[in-house]
Enzyme design. Sequence first.
Site, PDB file in Angstrom:
ATOM      1  N   ASP A 106       1.648   6.530   7.038  1.00  0.00           N
ATOM      2  CA  ASP A 106       1.410   7.233   8.290  1.00  0.00           C
ATOM      3  C   ASP A 106       0.660   8.505   7.948  1.00  0.00           C
ATOM      4  O   ASP A 106       0.715   9.007   6.825  1.00  0.00           O
ATOM      5  CB  ASP A 106       2.738   7.535   9.004  1.00  0.00           C
ATOM      6  CG  ASP A 106       2.555   7.741  10.497  1.00  0.00           C
ATOM      7  OD1 ASP A 106       1.405   7.955  10.945  1.00  0.00           O
ATOM      8  OD2 ASP A 106       3.554   7.700  11.230  1.00  0.00           O
ATOM      9  N   TRP A 107      -0.038   9.052   8.924  1.00  0.00           N
ATOM     10  CA  TRP A 107      -0.952  10.161   8.665  1.00  0.00           C
ATOM     11  C   TRP A 107      -0.159  11.411   8.244  1.00  0.00           C
ATOM     12  O   TRP A 107       0.536  12.025   9.033  1.00  0.00           O
ATOM     13  CB  TRP A 107      -1.790  10.432   9.902  1.00  0.00           C
ATOM     14  CG  TRP A 107      -3.081   9.665   9.942  1.00  0.00           C
ATOM     15  CD1 TRP A 107      -4.316  10.206  10.154  1.00  0.00           C
ATOM     16  CD2 TRP A 107      -3.302   8.257   9.776  1.00  0.00           C
ATOM     17  NE1 TRP A 107      -5.280   9.223  10.120  1.00  0.00           N
ATOM     18  CE2 TRP A 107      -4.691   8.020   9.884  1.00  0.00           C
ATOM     19  CE3 TRP A 107      -2.462   7.190   9.511  1.00  0.00           C
ATOM     20  CZ2 TRP A 107      -5.246   6.752   9.754  1.00  0.00           C
ATOM     21  CZ3 TRP A 107      -3.018   5.916   9.386  1.00  0.00           C
ATOM     22  CH2 TRP A 107      -4.385   5.707   9.506  1.00  0.00           C
TER      23      TRP A 107
END
Length: 749
Positions: A263-264
Amino acid sequence: MRHIITSCLIAVCAMTANAQQTPVYLDETQPIEQRIDDALSRMTLQEKIRVIHAQSKFSSAGIPRLGFPDFWTDDGPHGVRPDVLWDEWEQAGQTNDSCVAFPALTCLAATWNPDLAALYGKSLGEEALYRGKDMILGPGVNIYRTPLGGRNFEYMGEDPYLASTMVVPYIQGLQSMGVSACVKHYCLNNDEEYRFNVNVIVSDRALHEIYLPAFKAAVEQGKTWAIMGAYNLYKNEHNCHNQYTLNRILKGDWAFDGVVVSDWGGCHDTDQAVKNGLDMEFGSWTNGLSAGTSNAYDNYYLATPYLKGIKSGKYTTKELDDKVRRVLRLFFRTTMNRQRPHGFLCSESHYEAARKIADEGIVLLQNRNNVLPIDRNKAKRILVVGENAIKMMTVGGGSSSLKVQRETLPLDGLRAKLGGSAEIDYARGYVGDVTGEYNGVETGQNLKDNRSADQLIAEAVEKAKNADYVIMVGGLNKSDYQDSEGHDRKQYELPYDQNRLIEALAKVTDRLIYVNVSGNAVAMPWKNKVPAIVQGWFIGSEAGNAIADVLTGDANPSGKLPFTWYGSLNDCGAHALKTYPGTWRNTDDKAAGADRIIDEEYKEGIYVGYRWTEKNRIKPTFAFGHGLSYTSFSISDLRQSAKEMTRDGKLTFTVTVKNTGTKRGAETVQLYVKDVKASVDRPVKELKGFKKVWLNPGEQQNVDITIDNTALAFYDETSSSWKSENGLFEALIGNASDNVTLKTRFTLK
């Protein structure tokens, strides 16, 4: 003649030479694994490092020297997010990146219709292809553990079987377009507040029975090409580089051959990222998501630090080659797949798909005195009340925010549907979130209203006195601390004084219809005073049209709740046991990415949703699987293919479903299984099968539901494996978890 023969020989030789010169990795007749081996053998160390981390906000590098193009991702799961600048979270300013907003995944789950999940995925894939996207960051299948979860609207409800059944065709539809799914957020990302700091403590049994099945189905049945790691921690390791969830379970037990994407900003440590299963790192920057730095992408944990570690001898290339093999496999499935079809954007077929999903997902929760559908002969004056009747809901909510080509609002949909035969008036009723911007996308709406709550309620009540029907469109929105990424809700009650408004309207009309727009349940202290209640979800571009379809009867509602609608927070296990949001502690573990961690223990174990309420004999406001229709059905004549079942066998249950009403409609037959006597504590019953059937008035149909040993098994913590026990089981069939009308027994031998 000699000249012709010579020319032919030259041509044949040239063709043979060209064929021999074609590299194996470019030869589409060769097995994909051989092509991967060949491409890997040709790559330099620097090229290998380049493909395992981002080069921009949403892309990673290809291998230009070998003809591999860059790889582009984009947010979903409800539509294709508008493009942002290469290095900034600002809009790129393009004019061709609008999209169709499909209903949120809670609405899709509420259809209980796998065929619609396939249609959803295929339609989204077509839009992604047109936009040049190779991966959609979705769907999401985290379990609905608490109704305060800010991101519940992006997921598929509380039940692992329902979520598993619905996610598989979504993935298959999307990937049939040559666009990779990226199933998220793996795993245990069940609330948003403190999501970077939460360390989940959960039993192995609850992990495997409740929180992992949908991911497992996505891998083993859906064949997803990518999985996104979650922000939170499990066993004190972040789930974007977790030895237990990624190496042991995902890549070991499930034999996942795709890529794990962070995930970012979810990566926090090079050593763990190298060794614990992360394949592609996105969004790290220097502090997670916001601030930039020069050469930011070279500073990623899997970039220069990894390269230096290999050159210094700290790491071998064993882990790197495994990561690159997975990335190359992804490339051959997407960017290097010359058989990918052409996409198209904002087509009428996509709007039709969005409306069909919305029509089937809207849930009729309550309909006393048959207030619905609206009687056009009696509906001469209709009052619509509420900010959510006029507010765009496709902008906001976090990464799923969209830039739509069009969005029909509930008030506009009702006017289009009924405006020719009735006078439709509007009253604001309450003022909530008047902003209309997210990440540079603006709705263009001006919703400011400076009147007090008393004034707004007084106006609505006065207008309601003269209306034949009053339709209140309220609920939540996608602002912070409501249904939105990054935070959880602060309260279970409706915001903006809506309860007071509803109570006041109920006093002056007996034809009050409340439409709740949200991805979550809300407290309804006024439930017994409001004759008709409809769960309208966030349903995207066709919201107004779909709501009007259902309220008028042009679409007969067939949605069923994918989660339990609690009367109060204390009716939910996570809150009754006071385990949410957890307990803070300090840590000096640099890999944690923070100096404070919040331990959240899932003390309720496997008892989530209806499993909790049934165990504790709590009556919810509306039960899991509940949903009404404008017609009526009978479910009768339960038969079974045998009285006994072996572990390698199957058992089929058959019922007759008949439409006993006057309108065409759909009923969902739900099969629950109960272990009558077990060596471990087991739920009262668990969903193990369902089937939706459409019938005309008077029509009947036999419905078969088949189970196998997996429907009877529990996760045995002693042996760390699934186990079923000989003995007596019950099959319970009905149309909601609290409306089981048929029962039979069988024996496992």
